[in-house]
Design an enzyme around this catalytic site. Sequence first.
Site, PDB file in Angstrom:
ATOM      1  N   TYR A  84      -2.554  -0.893  10.193  1.00  0.00           N
ATOM      2  CA  TYR A  84      -2.458  -1.308   8.841  1.00  0.00           C
ATOM      3  C   TYR A  84      -1.125  -0.659   8.309  1.00  0.00           C
ATOM      4  O   TYR A  84      -0.388  -1.406   7.599  1.00  0.00           O
ATOM      5  CB  TYR A  84      -3.715  -0.605   8.225  1.00  0.00           C
ATOM      6  CG  TYR A  84      -3.802  -0.684   6.932  1.00  0.00           C
ATOM      7  CD1 TYR A  84      -4.438  -1.818   6.316  1.00  0.00           C
ATOM      8  CD2 TYR A  84      -3.223   0.156   5.932  1.00  0.00           C
ATOM      9  CE1 TYR A  84      -4.559  -1.914   5.026  1.00  0.00           C
ATOM     10  CE2 TYR A  84      -3.299   0.063   4.377  1.00  0.00           C
ATOM     11  CZ  TYR A  84      -3.966  -1.114   4.220  1.00  0.00           C
ATOM     12  OH  TYR A  84      -4.068  -1.267   2.573  1.00  0.00           O
TER      13      TYR A  84
ATOM     14  N   SER B  20       0.831  -1.351  -0.006  1.00  0.00           N
ATOM     15  CA  SER B  20       0.075  -0.048   0.019  1.00  0.00           C
ATOM     16  C   SER B  20       0.671   1.231  -0.092  1.00  0.00           C
ATOM     17  O   SER B  20       2.108   1.039   0.664  1.00  0.00           O
ATOM     18  CB  SER B  20      -0.873   0.250   1.247  1.00  0.00           C
ATOM     19  OG  SER B  20      -1.469   1.325   1.673  1.00  0.00           O
TER      20      SER B  20
HETATM   21  C1  BGC Z   1      -6.267   1.472   2.078  1.00  0.00           C
HETATM   22  C2  BGC Z   1      -7.182   2.191   1.546  1.00  0.00           C
HETATM   23  C3  BGC Z   1      -6.816   3.920   1.575  1.00  0.00           C
HETATM   24  C4  BGC Z   1      -5.640   3.864   0.423  1.00  0.00           C
HETATM   25  C5  BGC Z   1      -5.072   5.181   0.391  1.00  0.00           C
HETATM   26  C6  BGC Z   1      -5.168   1.538   0.966  1.00  0.00           C
HETATM   27  O1  BGC Z   1      -3.846   0.795   1.341  1.00  0.00           O
HETATM   28  O2  BGC Z   1      -6.536   0.199   2.091  1.00  0.00           O
HETATM   29  O3  BGC Z   1      -8.434   2.474   2.524  1.00  0.00           O
HETATM   30  O4  BGC Z   1      -7.907   4.505   0.921  1.00  0.00           O
HETATM   31  O5  BGC Z   1      -4.656   3.027   1.107  1.00  0.00           O
HETATM   32  O6  BGC Z   1      -5.083   5.978   1.591  1.00  0.00           O
END
Ligand code: BGC
Length: 275
Positions: free
Chosen positions: A173, A160
């Site tokens: 996360y 991400s």
């Molecule tokens: C997340 C999303 C978020 C995006 C940008 C992703 O890894 O799961 O919820 O919108 O990152 O912030």
Amino acid sequence: MPITSTNRHVRPLRSQKALVTGASSGIGRAVAVAFGRAGADVAVNYRSSPGAAEAVVAEIRGHGVTAFAHQADVSDEAQVLRMFERLREELGAIDILVANAGLQQDAAIGDMTAAQWNKVLSVNLTGQFLCAREAIREFRRRGLRPEISCSAGKIICMSSVHQEIPWAGHVNYAASKGGVELMMRSLAQEVAPERIRVNAIAPGAIRTPINRAAWETKEAAERLLTLIPYGRIGEPEDVAQAAVWLASDASDYVVGTTLIVDGGMTLYPGFSTNG
Ligand code: BGC
């Protein structure tokens, strides 16, 4: 049909066998379908939505390849081992793993429970470790098959933009994705001499169920767009196309890299008129 440079170009994953985790929805779904379109046989892993997973399987089969759904929680070692046994039984081998399954359990730090922390770390990070380890064991067992691919196996870790952008209210996360980055690079370093390629994709804001609240209403979408220089929210297909390329021999010299697919979100757009 023999593999020629022409049909490899049209179906770049022809004759390859792939496992995509978390493939019943969102980015995983798009990757699994794109892999089928690119000629791969695909195992569709899911945890809790058999109906959705079967719909993905049907769509993949529409491309004339083999596909099946397999239920497993990637954070559970025994379930991961069983899943790889099934892959061996049904596909005989595996050439590509997309370690995609992931989730969010958001909370401000004062409210975040240990259970929320552990859940996110165990699915997003431990789950990728378990699947990557089993895939590497499988690649080693089978060895190089030059008629199928120049490399002995490919792993794509779904990361991400939050492997580098800090994210208040989502420390579990962000920590999991930061972990994915260095796990991926360490793995890549360890197995590259065996011609196994490990890479990652770092998507930005992609229109999927995980971030529905961020794009569902007009106001939310407008707010989100201020973070995306390219001026549109990403679609799962944007990530799927990157995954096909990273899994194919077209990217054979790409090792230990994160491909950022984010419409410029990591370019610090707040600094375009400030600072
Ligand atoms: C997340 C999303 C978020 C995006 C940008 C992703 O890894 O799961 O919820 O919108 O990152 O912030």
